[in-house]
Design an enzyme around this catalytic site. Structure first.
Site, PDB file in Angstrom:
ATOM      1  N   LYS A 113       3.371 -15.215   1.800  1.00 22.70           N
ATOM      2  CA  LYS A 113       3.356 -16.081   0.618  1.00 22.70           C
ATOM      3  C   LYS A 113       4.804 -16.324   0.215  1.00 22.70           C
ATOM      4  O   LYS A 113       5.243 -15.918  -0.871  1.00 22.70           O
ATOM      5  CB  LYS A 113       2.579 -15.400  -0.516  1.00 22.70           C
ATOM      6  CG  LYS A 113       1.076 -15.342  -0.310  1.00 22.70           C
ATOM      7  CD  LYS A 113       0.361 -16.638  -0.659  1.00 22.70           C
ATOM      8  CE  LYS A 113       0.311 -16.872  -2.149  1.00 22.70           C
ATOM      9  NZ  LYS A 113      -0.316 -18.193  -2.451  1.00 22.70           N
ATOM     10  N   TYR A 143       0.817  -1.213   0.000  1.00 22.43           N
ATOM     11  CA  TYR A 143       0.000   0.000   0.000  1.00 22.43           C
ATOM     12  C   TYR A 143       0.855   1.269   0.000  1.00 22.43           C
ATOM     13  O   TYR A 143       0.368   2.353  -0.277  1.00 22.43           O
ATOM     14  CB  TYR A 143      -0.948   0.034   1.212  1.00 22.43           C
ATOM     15  CG  TYR A 143      -2.056  -1.004   1.178  1.00 22.43           C
ATOM     16  CD1 TYR A 143      -2.285  -1.759   0.038  1.00 22.43           C
ATOM     17  CD2 TYR A 143      -2.861  -1.222   2.276  1.00 22.43           C
ATOM     18  CE1 TYR A 143      -3.274  -2.718   0.004  1.00 22.43           C
ATOM     19  CE2 TYR A 143      -3.867  -2.176   2.252  1.00 22.43           C
ATOM     20  CZ  TYR A 143      -4.067  -2.923   1.116  1.00 22.43           C
ATOM     21  OH  TYR A 143      -5.060  -3.872   1.087  1.00 22.43           O
ATOM     22  N   ASP A 183      -5.259  -6.938   5.788  1.00 22.39           N
ATOM     23  CA  ASP A 183      -6.485  -6.240   5.416  1.00 22.39           C
ATOM     24  C   ASP A 183      -7.581  -7.267   5.109  1.00 22.39           C
ATOM     25  O   ASP A 183      -8.700  -7.206   5.626  1.00 22.39           O
ATOM     26  CB  ASP A 183      -6.171  -5.387   4.164  1.00 22.39           C
ATOM     27  CG  ASP A 183      -7.246  -4.356   3.894  1.00 22.39           C
ATOM     28  OD1 ASP A 183      -8.252  -4.326   4.623  1.00 22.39           O
ATOM     29  OD2 ASP A 183      -7.084  -3.576   2.942  1.00 22.39           O
ATOM     30  N   ASP A 228      -3.080 -17.854   1.588  1.00 19.88           N
ATOM     31  CA  ASP A 228      -4.283 -18.469   1.006  1.00 19.88           C
ATOM     32  C   ASP A 228      -4.767 -19.620   1.879  1.00 19.88           C
ATOM     33  O   ASP A 228      -5.976 -19.779   2.112  1.00 19.88           O
ATOM     34  CB  ASP A 228      -4.043 -18.927  -0.449  1.00 19.88           C
ATOM     35  CG  ASP A 228      -2.724 -19.670  -0.632  1.00 19.88           C
ATOM     36  OD1 ASP A 228      -1.876 -19.642   0.292  1.00 19.88           O
ATOM     37  OD2 ASP A 228      -2.542 -20.285  -1.694  1.00 19.88           O
ATOM     38  N   ASP A 272     -10.714  -8.790   7.865  1.00 22.13           N
ATOM     39  CA  ASP A 272     -12.134  -8.648   7.510  1.00 22.13           C
ATOM     40  C   ASP A 272     -12.820 -10.007   7.516  1.00 22.13           C
ATOM     41  O   ASP A 272     -13.950 -10.151   7.984  1.00 22.13           O
ATOM     42  CB  ASP A 272     -12.277  -8.021   6.112  1.00 22.13           C
ATOM     43  CG  ASP A 272     -12.432  -6.509   6.198  1.00 22.13           C
ATOM     44  OD1 ASP A 272     -12.161  -5.946   7.282  1.00 22.13           O
ATOM     45  OD2 ASP A 272     -12.818  -5.891   5.189  1.00 22.13           O
TER      46      ASP A 272
END
Ligand code: NAD
Length: 370
Positions: A193, A142, A250, A226, A254
């Site tokens: 990852k 970001y 993020d 994942d 959620d």
């Protein structure tokens, strides 16, 4: 110790409804002598834009830096949809996080027994669930450079961002996670990852080194992001503390929050680095937004902000007993069947924002006397 200062930022939309309900809870702690604060209020988001033409003034930034902790409700709303991006309410929120150097975002996903049936998952998977997601907040893709949208010689357009983490950025967020785990169930799951990203390889190596050097008493496991998303839905009870980068955090926070049933119940904390005197910048806020669809109706759930105040008591002011008392009061209120509309089952009677806040205060009174 001098009286700690607390900056209250009601912001926009339902912020002006959930803040007074939370203020009554704060005032209860003050009036019973359990905690004393110097409280100031400020403007952020659309409320600041309407008065000053910008979503966060230098004065409010200075107030926030001086305060021992900031308690924010929420910002945003359709009223400011046509304002330029740099002056939108959201820009105020991003700026205050950056100005305070808030690199660690703590998001508990805690299922209250009385609300377990409201989860999208089966009761037996979520009952008693208590996960803490620690998300790196001011690094990664970001913020990484270079970034942009360019036009290629062949006329095609290309959008690009850069994922990057340095050793020190990884180590400081790792420390937050390991320290938290020591006060919880003693388990950290580090998520990246590493199978496809170099930044993930470095993340895994640095977490492993930090663990071996300073936190051998805590259990460390690693998981690909994942797989973590899958496991959060398949067997969420296996997690204690999850530590991850800005982007994966993020998404995963959620996802985890939805296991608990309602946005109106979820608090968060964002912490900065401690200075030489041990003072640490901190901002506490519900994870929900300004809920324009229900703003002004007096029906918003104030519990996320009240629970954000409980996190403040615990993490900024080392008042674990007060935080426990407040969380217990919220548990009891829910167990007694009091519900705002967002957490009510079909046909269940509901109360408004003020009545929910008052119910928590009444329960605090009862618990304090028992
Ligand atoms: P939202 O969280 O405001 O609302 C999503 C849904 O949840 C709505 O139906 C709303 O009524 C409900 N809801 C949220 N909080 C509730 C509460 N306390 N009690 C009962 N119901 C509640 O998200 P959105 O609609 O996507 O965004 C609305 C505005 O809020 C936008 O301007 C967005 O940018 C802003 N926003 C701000 C923050 C923040 O302040 N940190 C976070 C998210 C969104």
């Amino acid at each position: 110790m001098s009286t700690p200062t607390l900056l209250l930022l009601p912001g926009d939309g339902i912020g002006s409804e959930v803040t007074p309900a939370t203020r009554k809870v704060i005032d209860w702690f003050q009036s019973t002598g359990r905690a004393t604060f110097n409280i100031t209020e400020g403007l952020i988001g659309g409320a600041s834009y309407d008065v000053h033409g910008i979503p966060l003034t230098d004065e409010t930034v200075a107030q926030a830096k001086k305060a021992d902790a900031v308690l924010l409700a929420c910002i945003g709303g359709p009223k400011w949809d046509t304002v330029s991006y740099d002056k939108r309410p959201e820009a105020g929120l991003l700026r205050i996080r950056k100005e305070l150097g808030l690199f660690a975002n703590l998001r508990p996903a805690h299922v209250f027994d009385a609300l377990a049936a409201a989860s999208a998952l089966k009761l037996e998977l979520v009952k008693g669930l208590d996960i803490m997601i620690v998300r790196e907040l001011i690094g990664g893709v970001y913020f990484g450079e270079p970034r942009g949208i360019e036009t290629l010689p062949n006329g095609e357009r290309r959008g690009f961002n850069t994922q990057s983490y340095t050793t020190s950025e990884i180590v400081r967020i790792g420390r937050v996670a390991f320290e938290l785990a020591r006060k919880r169930k003693g388990r950290v799951c580090s998520v990246e990852k590493a199978n496809v990203m170099e930044s993930g390889v470095l993340w895994r190596e640095e977490m492993t080194k930090l663990h071996a050097a300073e936190y051998k008493d805590v259990e460390l496991t690693h998981m690909y992001a994942d797989n973590c998303a899958m496991q959060l839905v398949r067997a969420p009870g296996r997690f204690d503390v999850i530590v991850t980068d800005n982007l994966f955090g993020d998404l995963l926070s959620d996802l985890a929050s939805m296991l608990t049933g309602s946005l109106g119940m979820l608090p968060s904390a964002s912490l900065g680095a401690a200075d030489s005197s041990g003072r640490q910048a901190a901002l506490y806020e519900p994870i929900h937004g300004s809920a324009p669809d229900i703003a002004g109706k007096g029906i918003a759930n104030p519990l996320a902000m009240i629970l954000s105040f409980a996190m403040m008591l615990r993490y900024s002011f080392n008042m674990a007993a007060n935080a426990d008392l407040l969380e217990k009061a919220v548990h009891s209120v829910l167990a007694s069947g009091i519900r705002t509309a967002d957490i009510a089952e079909q046909g269940q009677p509901t109360v408004g924002t003020t009545a929910m806040g008052d119910a928590v205060v009444k329960e605090l009174d009862r618990l304090a006397k028992s």
